[in-house]
Design an enzyme around this catalytic site. Structure first.
Site, PDB file in Angstrom:
ATOM      1  N   GLY A  20     -29.315  65.427 -44.776  1.00  0.00           N
ATOM      2  CA  GLY A  20     -28.856  64.658 -43.603  1.00  0.00           C
ATOM      3  C   GLY A  20     -28.134  63.398 -43.989  1.00  0.00           C
TER       4      GLY A  20
ATOM      5  N   HIS B 132     -20.117  67.190 -44.966  1.00  0.00           N
ATOM      6  CA  HIS B 132     -21.234  68.293 -44.427  1.00  0.00           C
ATOM      7  C   HIS B 132     -20.371  69.080 -43.276  1.00  0.00           C
ATOM      8  CE1 HIS B 132     -24.081  64.972 -46.033  1.00  0.00           C
ATOM      9  NE2 HIS B 132     -24.391  66.103 -46.348  1.00  0.00           N
TER      10      HIS B 132
ATOM     11  N   GLN C 166     -36.373  66.751 -56.075  1.00  0.00           N
ATOM     12  CA  GLN C 166     -35.076  66.638 -56.920  1.00  0.00           C
ATOM     13  C   GLN C 166     -34.817  65.068 -57.059  1.00  0.00           C
ATOM     14  OE1 GLN C 166     -32.711  68.549 -53.509  1.00  0.00           O
ATOM     15  NE2 GLN C 166     -31.040  67.012 -53.680  1.00  0.00           N
TER      16      GLN C 166
ATOM     17  N   LYS D 104     -18.124  68.421 -54.169  1.00  0.00           N
ATOM     18  CA  LYS D 104     -18.430  67.020 -54.773  1.00  0.00           C
ATOM     19  C   LYS D 104     -19.567  67.169 -55.703  1.00  0.00           C
ATOM     20  CE  LYS D 104     -20.488  63.824 -52.678  1.00  0.00           C
ATOM     21  NZ  LYS D 104     -21.533  63.086 -53.284  1.00  0.00           N
ATOM     22  N   ASP D 105     -20.793  67.963 -55.471  1.00  0.00           N
ATOM     23  CA  ASP D 105     -21.719  68.338 -56.490  1.00  0.00           C
ATOM     24  C   ASP D 105     -21.390  69.627 -57.033  1.00  0.00           C
ATOM     25  OD1 ASP D 105     -23.790  66.368 -55.692  1.00  0.00           O
ATOM     26  OD2 ASP D 105     -23.225  67.037 -53.699  1.00  0.00           O
TER      27      ASP D 105
ATOM     28  N   MET E 173     -16.534  61.444 -49.705  1.00  0.00           N
ATOM     29  CA  MET E 173     -17.573  61.398 -48.667  1.00  0.00           C
ATOM     30  C   MET E 173     -18.912  61.650 -49.493  1.00  0.00           C
ATOM     31  SD  MET E 173     -16.558  61.279 -45.560  1.00  0.00           S
ATOM     32  CE  MET E 173     -14.983  61.582 -44.836  1.00  0.00           C
TER      33      MET E 173
ATOM     34  N   SER F 181     -23.444  60.489 -48.562  1.00  0.00           N
ATOM     35  CA  SER F 181     -24.410  59.756 -47.707  1.00  0.00           C
ATOM     36  C   SER F 181     -24.668  58.601 -48.451  1.00  0.00           C
ATOM     37  CB  SER F 181     -25.604  60.511 -47.570  1.00  0.00           C
ATOM     38  OG  SER F 181     -25.346  61.819 -47.103  1.00  0.00           O
TER      39      SER F 181
END
Lengths: 281, 281
Positions: A31, A37, A61, A149-150, A184, A186
């Site tokens: 979220g 996303h 996690q 990104k991950d 980007m 969160s």
């Protein structure tokens, strides 16, 4: 756009769609959606008939000293954003719905999780693979979309899916950046204006390293030292790691000979940011 | 009856059956079939439209000093037996088909695997849950059938399925015994005639303990001591464990208050046999 909070309801939705011959795309998220996303959803819309997004901040996690409680949440805003890009259904379960009793079973991918973020965040990837395995079993998608990104997460989940014969294609999608280059995340909302300004050094130093690489530099020490020294010029930056690894094994390399990942994790104040770039000789 | 050796082929078979609205039952085995396995198929025929049996001696669940190489194998005989009870398809993959590269991802169920056979066979249940998870992802059955002789295995797999939200019902089925009471096992073929005779003490002592229980005995010490002393009268018997545990947690209990499992593992020569009985107050 439909919203489901229970496993039973999303399963029924998927069963109906599947019975109608629809191919299911899946975008698992925690979220607090951003353009990264949304780009996964857009990719999903092109590659599947139906796109389901999950929104679940997965406690499993997060480490004991990490930002689980502070992690930003705003379901109302997320639902509006999801609708703008054509998400067909959102699955937003409670923690109790996902973990109704003590979780005794874990999916763990070894070796690939020893380095990079796995080294800094013990148990993190076990939490990721376990919840993604659960979500795959609940949603049973044909394709699932994850942000590059991950990069380690993408690689680990692809390995999990191959090792466990999960019937889903895992698709890594390009990093989406702010206009000034910041990847980007969160977690960017945590940054003070000054931290936000200094954080630009991550993308800048990676891009500069890529130029060195394109000019022929192949030494891991030279490239990582370069990036480290550039980042250290930002007064608020505290480097967690700057690493050059093989893209398949995620283990350290000395010289670039195949597809490689130059990856960084850096704290600005209480905020840990990651970024990376793939170097392809 | 159809026979498949590759993941791709069994997946196509299942997809076709599922598209035709058939409900899939699954009996995973390590082959060398006996009446216990066949009873699982018969149960599957009653509860599903199609029964698929896998035959795969899974290296991952054998310890370094266990009987992987000696484990009995006879595919020709297995196929004949499977056909007699109406198996629709057999999936008999090679080790290379199931583990084409180094397996890095494992499914592990904690706590439930600490006691009983898990204590004697480190890594065994990790191998079981991992291969069963793989097989479930390959076959995607509606229901899967397991023998209650491996009571811990049934409990662990049920926990795995619940914890990971796997879309399959796991059904434990009663132990099938030889006419003289010995629990059916592929490993029974290892026994010499004299070992085979002495091994009857397992079922006999468990049955006698059940009578004590029915007469009101609730103490774990009394019941396990009784069984141990009876088994020790067999000169070839070497007890691995005699345990009374809670059927849900599989942890040792002192007094029977809920559903409990009285379980034994005993070596006769090089052969390790297990047996058990559920005590329900």
């Amino acid at each position: 756009m439909q919203l489901f909070h229970t496993i039973q309801d999303i399963r029924q939705y998927v069963a109906d769609k599947r019975a109608a011959g629809r191919r299911i795309g899946f975008v698992p998220t925690m979220g607090y959606l951003h353009a990264g996303h949304l780009s996964l959803v857009e990719r999903g819309k092109r590659e599947a008939d139906i796109v389901i997004m999950s929104i679940f901040v997965n406690p499993l996690q997060f480490g004991p000293n990490e930002d689980l409680d502070q992690y930003p949440r705003d379901l109302e805003r997320d639902l509006q954003l999801a609708e703008t890009v054509g998400v067909d259904a959102v699955f937003a379960p409670s923690v109790r719905e996902m973990y109704p009793h003590q979780q005794l079973t874990f999916i763990n991918t070894e070796l690939l999780t020893d380095n990079l973020c796995g080294a800094s965040r013990p148990g993190h990837f076990r939490g990721v693979t376990t919840v993604v395995g659960k979500l795959f079993n609940i949603v049973q998608p044909d394709k699932a979309f994850f942000g590059q990104k991950d990069a380690q997460q993408v690689r680990v989940i692809q390995q999990m899916v191959a090792d466990l014969n999960m019937p889903v294609a895992v698709i890594g999608c390009p990093i989406v950046r702010e206009a000034d280059g910041l990847a980007m995340s969160s977690r960017n909302v945590y940054l003070s204006p000054e931290e936000r300004r200094q954080a630009l050094i991550l993308n800048q130093s990676l891009t500069e390293a890529q130029k060195l690489f394109e000019q022929g530099e192949r030494s891991a020490d030279v490239l990582t030292d370069y990036v480290s020294r550039r980042i250290q010029l930002a007064p608020f930056a505290k480097i967690d790691y700057v690493k050059l690894v093989d893209l398949q094994t995620l283990s350290d390399i000395r010289e670039i000979s195949g597809e490689s990942l130059l990856a960084v994790a850096v704290r600005f104040g209480g905020t840990r940011l990651i970024d990376n770039i793939v170097l392809q000789p």
